[in-house]
Write an enzyme that holds these catalytic residues in place. Structure first.
Site, mmCIF file in Angstrom:
data_model
loop_
_atom_site.group_PDB
_atom_site.id
_atom_site.type_symbol
_atom_site.label_atom_id
_atom_site.label_comp_id
_atom_site.label_asym_id
_atom_site.label_seq_id
_atom_site.Cartn_x
_atom_site.Cartn_y
_atom_site.Cartn_z
ATOM 1 C CB SER A 223 -0.949 0.011 1.201
ATOM 2 O OG SER A 223 -0.224 -0.125 2.416
ATOM 3 C CG ASP A 473 -2.145 5.424 8.011
ATOM 4 O OD1 ASP A 473 -1.018 4.983 8.298
ATOM 5 O OD2 ASP A 473 -2.614 5.389 6.855
ATOM 6 C CG HIS A 476 -0.437 4.158 4.393
ATOM 7 N ND1 HIS A 476 -0.987 3.397 5.403
ATOM 8 C CD2 HIS A 476 -0.168 3.315 3.374
ATOM 9 C CE1 HIS A 476 -1.048 2.136 5.012
ATOM 10 N NE2 HIS A 476 -0.553 2.050 3.785
#
Length: 497
Positions: A223, A473, A476
């Site tokens: 990802s 998060d 990312h």
């Protein structure tokens, strides 16, 4: 949209009280000489015995200070030459550079984080092993060359801000769209990566597209690669908008085409690079243990290899997940799995085996696209992990030494460099590795704890109050954000070739 404000540098400690018309003043150009200044007249006082004694004392103090300064500088020089972490100390900035670094960008800073106190200068951020020197020899500013290490430097204020915004780019997916999701601070948008000894030009979308006519780029991995491809599409779409021409059922593998330049970008989902059976949903909930075949590459990227002109490939954080390991068609062990009859094995083992298999394929394949292997991306969770309430509330980059020892990250990064070096040393027939380049984004990523979505991976997470329980998060990256610098570096590496 980020707001613009003016940063005012204040002179600290300036006495603004009115000076009397008659006063004692320091006489310029002399050591400890005071004059009576008043009514337009000044002259030195008579050299009384007390004043002569004062001058002698001042001279002794001055000599002692000079000696102390010499000892400190000599000790620092020895430490820089001999210490294992010497290269972590930034070079002395030029006067104009130092002036730019005095103040932070100062745009809309709100909320928490703060920084940890700087570690001692010799605290290692990471160790140095292989793949050439990590120092930047003297190089004229603004002229990147062979002697400038693009991956060793610092983040410096950048008043112009990002090349695109959430309003100008439609390719930013919701979990990385920090601006739309309500992140209140914007300082993280106003930094640029500057290697020691040179500058990296910002990504030139027109030049990139013109140079890539008829080419096919593939970004292969997890990802983070999806995060990366969004940045690339946002930058390039400033010149031409892309059309999506393919996606799989999960939208994890996708393809875009730029018709005017006949340029294609593919995103290929292969989080381990090797064959994997994954029983996990998009929220990270697993119904069974991962099954990893460490000696078999994932065919969804190897089967398309001959169609690629350029490749960005990487793997990473997935190897920490619970998994059963297979080799030669048989189970050989596992990492934290439910089957206690299997040998417990460290994730470093599977990571090394997967990299070795991937590099072996890349250097031995008759088809040789330009390949960038992008190194480990560290997470910045604090006070917990992804699954245990970890957060990332910082609002400015780390300085060298502030990130801590990062033992786990260092270990995985060293494995990458070791396996990369083995691939580069491959001199077997048809084993030329000149087309394989190291995109070592580890240091520049490590220094940006402020660049993650944190709670703003979802739309306005605190709409119902700041006490709401939210998922952070810290792996990312916000877009626009630090990950855009990866594309700046790729373009510079292409220009060198």
């Amino acid at each position: 949209m980020p707001t613009t404000s003016t940063v005012t540098a204040e002179r600290r400690g300036t006495d603004t009280t009115e000076v009397p018309t008659s006063t004692w003043c320091l006489l310029p150009g002399s050591a400890i000489t005071w004059v009576w200044r008043g009514m337009g007249m000044e002259w030195p006082p008579a050299p009384t015995p007390a004043l002569q004694l004062q001058r002698k004392a001042a001279a002794v103090v001055g000599s002692a200070l000079k000696l102390l300064l010499f000892v400190i500088l000599a000790g620092l020089a020895v430490r820089l030459l001999a210490g294992p972490a010497a290269y972590l100390l930034p070079p002395t900035a030029a006067p104009d550079e130092a002036a730019r670094l005095v103040a932070a960008p100062g745009r809309g800073r709100t909320g928490g984080g703060g920084g940890t106190p700087p570690s001692e200068a010799n605290d290692l951020i990471f160790d140095v092993t292989g793949s050439g020197p990590l120092t930047a020899p003297d190089k004229k500013e603004d002229s990147p060359g062979e002697s400038c290490n693009l991956f060793h430097g610092e983040w410096v204020p950048h008043s112009s801000g990002p090349a695109y915004t959430n309003a100008s780019c439609r390719f930013i997916e919701s979990p990385q769209n920090c601006m739309t999701n309500g992140r209140p601070d914007t300082d993280y948008l106003y930094w640029r990566w500057k290697p020691y000894g040179c500058d990296i030009p910002l990504f030139d979308s027109k030049k990139f597209l013109d140079g890539m006519r008829g080419k096919h780029w593939a970004l292969i991995g997890d990802s983070i690669l999806r995060n990366h491809v969004q940045s690339l599409l946002c930058l390039v779409s400033k010149v031409e908008d892309a059309t999506e021409v393919y996606h799989d059922s999960t939208f994890k593998s996708r393809r875009w085409h730029f018709p005017s330049h006949n340029f294609t970008v593919s995103l290929i989902w292969a989080p381990f690079l090797v064959k994997a059976k994954i029983f996990e949903d998009d929220d990270g909930v697993s119904t069974a243990d991962l099954q990893l075949h460490l000696d078999v590459l994932e065919t969804n990227w190897t089967s398309q290899w001959e169609s690629f002109d350029h490749v960005v490939i990487s793997t990473g954080q997935w190897f920490f997940k619970t998994a059963v390991y297979w080799e030669n068609g048989a189970e050989i062990g596992c990492h934290s799995c439910q089957n206690k009859n299997l040998k417990e094995m460290a994730p470093e083992y599977s990571f090394r085996k997967a990299l070795s298999a991937a590099f072996r394929f890349i250097v031995s394949s008759p088809h040789k696209p330009g390949v960038f292997y992008r190194t480990w991306t560290p997470a910045h969770f604090e006070n917990g992990e992804w699954f245990s309430g970890g957060t990332c509330n910082r609002t400015s980059p780390f300085k060298p030494g502030e990130a801590g020892d990062r033992e786990s990250d260092n270990k995985m990064w060293r494995i990458e460099r070791e396996e990369f070096d083995k691939a580069m040393a491959n001199k077997a027939p048809n084993g030329n590795a000149d087309h394989l380049k190291l995109l070592d984004t580890f240091e520049l990523s490590l220094l940006r704890p402020d660049g993650h979505p944190g709670p703003y991976r979802t739309y306005h997470p605190y709409e119902k109050g700041m006490t709401a329980k939210v998922q952070n998060d810290c792996l990312h990256w916000c877009l626009p954000g630090p990950i855009d610098a990866w594309n700046d570096i790729i373009m510079q590496m292409l220009a060198k070739d």
